[in-house]
Design a protein around this motif. Structure first.
Motif, PDB file in Angstrom:
ATOM      1  N   ARG A 108     135.361  61.597 -20.437  1.00 60.93           N
ATOM      2  CA  ARG A 108     136.470  60.403 -21.159  1.00 60.93           C
ATOM      3  C   ARG A 108     137.619  61.072 -22.519  1.00 60.93           C
ATOM      4  O   ARG A 108     138.165  60.543 -22.862  1.00 60.93           O
ATOM      5  N   ALA A 109     137.434  62.507 -22.600  1.00 57.88           N
ATOM      6  CA  ALA A 109     138.085  62.698 -23.850  1.00 57.88           C
ATOM      7  C   ALA A 109     138.565  63.978 -24.110  1.00 57.88           C
ATOM      8  O   ALA A 109     139.406  64.533 -24.708  1.00 57.88           O
ATOM      9  N   GLY A 110     138.504  64.743 -22.835  1.00 56.82           N
ATOM     10  CA  GLY A 110     139.326  66.140 -22.387  1.00 56.82           C
ATOM     11  C   GLY A 110     138.638  66.923 -23.218  1.00 56.82           C
ATOM     12  O   GLY A 110     136.916  67.067 -23.165  1.00 56.82           O
ATOM     13  N   LEU A 111     139.507  68.624 -23.502  1.00 54.32           N
ATOM     14  CA  LEU A 111     138.010  69.396 -24.182  1.00 54.32           C
ATOM     15  C   LEU A 111     137.943  69.110 -25.508  1.00 54.32           C
ATOM     16  O   LEU A 111     138.598  68.220 -26.676  1.00 54.32           O
ATOM     17  N   CYS A 112     137.198  69.161 -25.945  1.00 54.47           N
ATOM     18  CA  CYS A 112     136.743  69.056 -27.115  1.00 54.47           C
ATOM     19  C   CYS A 112     135.846  70.534 -28.149  1.00 54.47           C
ATOM     20  O   CYS A 112     134.507  71.035 -27.567  1.00 54.47           O
ATOM     21  N   PRO A 113     137.124  71.392 -28.540  1.00 51.51           N
ATOM     22  CA  PRO A 113     136.327  72.453 -28.627  1.00 51.51           C
ATOM     23  C   PRO A 113     134.869  72.442 -29.827  1.00 51.51           C
ATOM     24  O   PRO A 113     134.460  73.907 -29.076  1.00 51.51           O
ATOM     25  N   VAL A 114     134.337  72.228 -30.853  1.00 52.67           N
ATOM     26  CA  VAL A 114     133.964  72.383 -31.517  1.00 52.67           C
ATOM     27  C   VAL A 114     132.392  71.913 -31.270  1.00 52.67           C
ATOM     28  O   VAL A 114     131.104  72.243 -31.216  1.00 52.67           O
ATOM     29  N   MET A 115     133.708  70.317 -30.023  1.00 54.02           N
ATOM     30  CA  MET A 115     131.403  69.534 -29.852  1.00 54.02           C
ATOM     31  C   MET A 115     131.455  69.924 -28.796  1.00 54.02           C
ATOM     32  O   MET A 115     129.528  70.135 -28.485  1.00 54.02           O
ATOM     33  N   SER A 116     131.828  71.129 -28.370  1.00 55.05           N
ATOM     34  CA  SER A 116     131.260  71.262 -27.037  1.00 55.05           C
ATOM     35  C   SER A 116     130.553  72.709 -27.372  1.00 55.05           C
ATOM     36  O   SER A 116     129.753  73.409 -26.120  1.00 55.05           O
ATOM     37  N   ARG A 117     129.934  73.315 -28.420  1.00 55.06           N
ATOM     38  CA  ARG A 117     129.355  74.144 -28.775  1.00 55.06           C
ATOM     39  C   ARG A 117     127.521  73.566 -28.713  1.00 55.06           C
ATOM     40  O   ARG A 117     127.298  74.447 -28.989  1.00 55.06           O
ATOM     41  N   ALA A 118     127.253  72.345 -29.159  1.00 60.75           N
ATOM     42  CA  ALA A 118     126.050  72.078 -29.097  1.00 60.75           C
ATOM     43  C   ALA A 118     125.422  72.370 -27.492  1.00 60.75           C
ATOM     44  O   ALA A 118     125.850  72.087 -26.222  1.00 60.75           O
ATOM     45  N   ASN A 119     124.387  73.171 -27.570  1.00 60.26           N
ATOM     46  CA  ASN A 119     123.645  73.559 -26.637  1.00 60.26           C
ATOM     47  C   ASN A 119     122.256  72.430 -25.817  1.00 60.26           C
ATOM     48  O   ASN A 119     122.339  71.093 -26.671  1.00 60.26           O
ATOM     49  N   HIS A 120     122.089  73.031 -25.334  1.00 62.01           N
ATOM     50  CA  HIS A 120     121.570  71.376 -24.569  1.00 62.01           C
ATOM     51  C   HIS A 120     119.655  71.375 -25.008  1.00 62.01           C
ATOM     52  O   HIS A 120     119.780  72.601 -24.913  1.00 62.01           O
ATOM     53  N   SER A 121     119.055  70.610 -24.822  1.00 60.80           N
ATOM     54  CA  SER A 121     117.398  70.654 -25.010  1.00 60.80           C
ATOM     55  C   SER A 121     117.435  69.362 -24.593  1.00 60.80           C
ATOM     56  O   SER A 121     118.488  68.079 -24.611  1.00 60.80           O
ATOM     57  N   CYS A 122     116.104  69.493 -23.972  1.00 66.80           N
ATOM     58  CA  CYS A 122     115.804  68.294 -22.777  1.00 66.80           C
ATOM     59  C   CYS A 122     115.121  67.491 -24.008  1.00 66.80           C
ATOM     60  O   CYS A 122     114.830  66.202 -24.098  1.00 66.80           O
ATOM     61  N   ALA A 123     114.464  68.095 -25.124  1.00 63.73           N
ATOM     62  CA  ALA A 123     114.024  67.523 -26.531  1.00 63.73           C
ATOM     63  C   ALA A 123     114.984  67.181 -27.362  1.00 63.73           C
ATOM     64  O   ALA A 123     115.109  67.327 -29.149  1.00 63.73           O
ATOM     65  N   ALA A 124     116.422  66.818 -26.783  1.00 69.78           N
ATOM     66  CA  ALA A 124     117.559  66.831 -28.148  1.00 69.78           C
ATOM     67  C   ALA A 124     117.399  65.955 -29.434  1.00 69.78           C
ATOM     68  O   ALA A 124     116.927  64.879 -28.982  1.00 69.78           O
ATOM     69  N   ARG A 125     117.738  66.372 -30.299  1.00 74.92           N
ATOM     70  CA  ARG A 125     118.063  64.861 -30.932  1.00 74.92           C
ATOM     71  C   ARG A 125     118.905  64.492 -31.720  1.00 74.92           C
ATOM     72  O   ARG A 125     119.220  63.457 -32.879  1.00 74.92           O
ATOM     73  N   ALA A 126     120.440  64.543 -30.761  1.00 77.25           N
ATOM     74  CA  ALA A 126     121.539  64.320 -31.383  1.00 77.25           C
ATOM     75  C   ALA A 126     122.102  64.040 -29.651  1.00 77.25           C
ATOM     76  O   ALA A 126     121.624  64.500 -28.491  1.00 77.25           O
ATOM     77  N   GLN A 127     123.097  62.756 -30.162  1.00 77.77           N
ATOM     78  CA  GLN A 127     123.993  62.935 -28.838  1.00 77.77           C
ATOM     79  C   GLN A 127     125.273  62.561 -28.876  1.00 77.77           C
ATOM     80  O   GLN A 127     125.544  62.131 -29.725  1.00 77.77           O
ATOM     81  N   PHE A 128     126.196  62.676 -27.675  1.00 72.36           N
ATOM     82  CA  PHE A 128     126.846  62.265 -27.572  1.00 72.36           C
ATOM     83  C   PHE A 128     127.304  60.543 -27.081  1.00 72.36           C
ATOM     84  O   PHE A 128     126.704  60.641 -26.737  1.00 72.36           O
ATOM     85  N   GLU A 129     127.969  60.162 -27.823  1.00 77.35           N
ATOM     86  CA  GLU A 129     128.936  58.675 -27.125  1.00 77.35           C
ATOM     87  C   GLU A 129     129.775  58.564 -27.270  1.00 77.35           C
ATOM     88  O   GLU A 129     130.768  59.386 -28.447  1.00 77.35           O
TER      89      GLU A 129
END
Length: 225
Positions: free
Chosen positions: A25-46
């Protein structure tokens, strides 16, 4: 014109970079895309449609200095499904706390995720059976709360669905108030965007109101959806 200081990249490399960093929805996000994956995540994008920005926010407490993880996989996905998605789309194998559980615990968790998926999928079919809908919603919420932060972030949407159904079917005010409290208590997990802030305000106005007119706050809230 190509910058001679930047070496050319193959289409495959460019596609890989885009896949790792883009938001549909937002194109390239150089800073936000640094967030790594975990199936036990404590944050999310919206995506905040009103502001036209992609947001990253906490859905559970994150200690100072702790890495911020999000999940790259769909809601309700089992361990095997998550691992498959990550291998195909991100080319890595997840070894987060959930994936590293002993096999019997992984199986137990996957069984709960499958139950939650089935319960959630059944809710639209129960729209004209309020008693069964609310029983199913209760079971879904209980599973969400049991599974962890990522699944608990689904509770506000389920609670609002139940609240809307209670209003549409003139369900007993005690039940209506109980779901309103649950929605109000959990909406702070999703209150980053204007949409969810509006939902929370509408529910809180209903809970603070008196007399028959207080339901008009909910009616207006759901009419805007």
């Amino acid at each position: 014109e190509n910058d001679p200081a930047v070496p050319p990249r193959s289409d495959a490399v460019l596609e890989s970079v885009l896949n790792a960093n883009q938001f549909w929805r937002a194109g390239l996000c150089p800073v936000m895309s640094r967030a790594n994956h975990s199936c036990a995540a404590r944050a999310q994008f919206e995506w905040d449609a009103a502001e036209e920005v992609e947001l990253l926010y906490a859905i559970a407490p994150i200690a100072a200095g702790e890495e911020i993880f999000v999940t790259y996989t769909p809601d309700f996905a089992t361990t095997a499904e998550r691992q498959s998605v990550l291998r195909v789309t991100k080319s890595f194998v997840c070894r987060c706390p959930h994936c590293a559980l002993p096999s019997d615990e992984v199986a137990a968790r996957d069984q709960k995720l499958e139950q939650l998926r089935q319960l959630h999928q059944s809710l639209p079919q129960l729209a004209y059976n309020p008693c069964e809908f609310l029983r199913t919603a209760e079971r879904a919420v209980a599973l969400c709360e049991d599974l962890g932060a990522t699944e608990r972030a689904l509770v506000p949407a389920i609670a609002l669905e139940a609240l809307q159904l209670c209003l549409a079917h003139s369900v007993d005010d005690t039940v209506l108030d109980a779901w309103a409290k649950r929605a109000s208590d959990t909406l702070d997990r999703r209150a980053a965007t204007q949409h969810w802030r509006r939902q929370r305000r509408g529910v809180e106005q209903f809970r603070a109101g008196t007399g028959p007119q207080r339901k008009s706050h909910l009616a207006r809230l759901f009419a805007r959806q």
